[in-house]
Design an enzyme around this catalytic site. Structure first.
Site, mmCIF file in Angstrom:
data_model
loop_
_atom_site.group_PDB
_atom_site.id
_atom_site.type_symbol
_atom_site.label_atom_id
_atom_site.label_comp_id
_atom_site.label_asym_id
_atom_site.label_seq_id
_atom_site.Cartn_x
_atom_site.Cartn_y
_atom_site.Cartn_z
ATOM 1 N N SER A 170 0.930 -1.326 0.032
ATOM 2 C CA SER A 170 -0.187 0.065 0.092
ATOM 3 C C SER A 170 1.026 1.108 -0.026
ATOM 4 O O SER A 170 1.540 1.511 -1.013
ATOM 5 C CB SER A 170 -0.927 -0.002 1.159
ATOM 6 O OG SER A 170 -1.766 1.116 1.217
ATOM 7 N N THR A 171 0.910 2.028 1.014
ATOM 8 C CA THR A 171 1.677 3.350 1.076
ATOM 9 C C THR A 171 3.334 3.099 1.272
ATOM 10 O O THR A 171 3.677 2.118 1.833
ATOM 11 C CB THR A 171 1.533 4.139 2.431
ATOM 12 O OG1 THR A 171 0.010 4.230 2.694
ATOM 13 C CG2 THR A 171 1.994 5.308 2.603
ATOM 14 N N HIS A 197 -2.671 -0.934 -3.376
ATOM 15 C CA HIS A 197 -3.749 -0.227 -3.107
ATOM 16 C C HIS A 197 -3.622 1.302 -4.214
ATOM 17 O O HIS A 197 -2.715 1.960 -3.773
ATOM 18 C CB HIS A 197 -3.829 0.125 -1.660
ATOM 19 C CG HIS A 197 -3.992 -1.068 -0.726
ATOM 20 N ND1 HIS A 197 -3.967 -0.806 0.733
ATOM 21 C CD2 HIS A 197 -4.636 -2.274 -1.072
ATOM 22 C CE1 HIS A 197 -4.333 -1.835 1.038
ATOM 23 N NE2 HIS A 197 -4.503 -2.860 0.238
ATOM 24 N N MET A 287 -0.043 0.938 5.049
ATOM 25 C CA MET A 287 -0.758 1.145 6.308
ATOM 26 C C MET A 287 -1.935 -0.016 6.524
ATOM 27 O O MET A 287 -2.014 -0.499 5.526
ATOM 28 C CB MET A 287 -1.690 2.528 6.127
ATOM 29 C CG MET A 287 -0.833 3.840 6.061
ATOM 30 S SD MET A 287 -1.823 5.188 5.762
ATOM 31 C CE MET A 287 -3.152 5.249 7.005
ATOM 32 N N ASP A 290 -4.085 -5.147 5.641
ATOM 33 C CA ASP A 290 -4.368 -5.986 4.469
ATOM 34 C C ASP A 290 -3.092 -7.105 4.110
ATOM 35 O O ASP A 290 -2.055 -6.622 4.156
ATOM 36 C CB ASP A 290 -4.609 -5.091 3.409
ATOM 37 C CG ASP A 290 -5.507 -5.910 2.314
ATOM 38 O OD1 ASP A 290 -6.062 -6.892 2.545
ATOM 39 O OD2 ASP A 290 -5.195 -5.460 1.168
#
Length: 347
Positions: A170-171, A197, A287, A290
């Site tokens: 993600s991030t 993401h 973050m 997941d």
């Protein structure tokens, strides 16, 4: 002590609205504003904010140039505002390459009309990157790749072959995936699935960029695709990607109740039925958590799960969730992930 924020945008409307959203949160405080990139660099050095929000299109110096200069003079976690267009995707990816940590869609409608969701996303991201985004992690992500080397004594070996590699993130993920995939050789013997993401308007541009940079083929996944060695498929933003059979991809809209589209858990979990212990999954910077439940299913069938080593993450939430759940076979620094993949998968 509140997290200090510098807002950079040439629109007075946006500055006023964003300032109001940020200052309404008890943990945040806007300490300054800049109307162009040059002023942003000067105020970043003078005010030393914990986080900077940055627009792209500005007079005197654009946002990407400002990010590069700030990361040289006063390394600071930077959150970009981006338009949800293909051009906006390219600009955002350039900004992430330059050192920005994350991004949020920029929409007059969201800011002016219904700010509740924007406030939640904006404040959550600022708090997360202020608390965990480390200049050393950002520097590590953009550092030159290490020279190839023989496996070090004590590195873990695995008895099974690996028929599928999956990367969930993600991030901080775009830079991490670029770092890894550009080091994978064209003759890599397993297919790779990537779950990042990212909005639907971004994933096509991101896959195209990676394809130009990499020796392997990289493209955005489509429903009905088949897996091939030496090819990496990126889950389309706003949809779910799962295995619908051995070597066959299904892409679909998915349940609206799921927090993430695409979801690492969905892809990881769907692969277990068809690949079992022959899966190697890597959970990278991001973050939240997941990927944890999908990793749990992989471990139950004796597949292998790695987590990116915390100090090399922009945000270590996702890898730490794997480690805390005792699901990680290894924690691997970002600079070593590609080398370890090649070593382990090629045998």
């Amino acid at each position: 002590m509140p997290i200090s924020v510098l807002i950079v945008d040439d629109s007075s409307f946006f500055r006023v609205r964003i300032r109001g959203l940020i200052n309404s949160h008890p943990q945040l405080n806007v300490i300054g504003e800049a109307t162009n990139g040059r002023e942003a660099v000067e105020k970043a050095v003078k005010l030393k904010p914990d986080v900077i929000t940055m627009d792209y299109e500005m007079p005197m110096m654009d946002g990407i140039s400002a990010v590069r200069e700030i990361m040289t003079k006063q390394p600071t976690p930077i959150l970009m505002f981006s338009s949800l267009t293909q051009a906006g995707a390219r600009v955002t990816l350039d900004a992430l390459d330059a050192g920005a940590v994350d991004y949020l869609p920029k929409s007059y409608e969201n800011v002016a009309g219904g700010p509740t969701a924007l406030k939640k996303a904006l404040c959550e991201k600022i708090i997360a990157i202020a608390g965990q985004a480390k200049p050393r992690a950002m520097a590590a992500a953009t550092a030159p790749a290490p020279a190839p080397a023989a496996p070090r004594k004590g590195q873990k070996r695995y008895p099974q072959r690996f028929d599928l590699v999956m990367l969930g993130t993600s991030t901080g993920g775009p830079v991490a995936l670029q770092k890894i995939l550009t080091q994978i050789p064209a003759n890599f013997p397993a297919p790779i699935l990537m779950i990042q993401h990212m909005p639907g308007s971004f994933t096509g541009a991101f896959a195209d960029r990676l394809n130009r940079q990499c020796k392997i083929t990289v493209r955005e996944a489509a429903d009905g695709d088949t897996l091939r060695p030496g090819e990496a498929l990126l889950a389309p933003g706003g949809k779910q990607m799962m295995l619908a059979g051995k070597g066959r991809i299904r892409v679909f809209d998915g349940d609206e109740r799921l927090n993430y589209k695409p979801s690492v858990d969905v892809t990881f979990g769907s692969a277990v039925k068809y690949y079992g212990k022959n899966i190697l999954a890597v959970v990278l910077t991001g973050m939240g958590a997941d990927g944890r439940e999908g990793a749990r299913l992989i471990k139950q069938t004796e597949g292998v799960v790695w987590a990116q080593e915390s100090s090399t993450c922009v945000i270590d939430g996702m890898p730490s969730a794997i480690v805390k759940a005792n699901l990680a076979d290894e924690t691997v620094p970002l600079n070593e992930v590609a080398r370890r993949l090649v070593d382990v998968v090629t045998g």
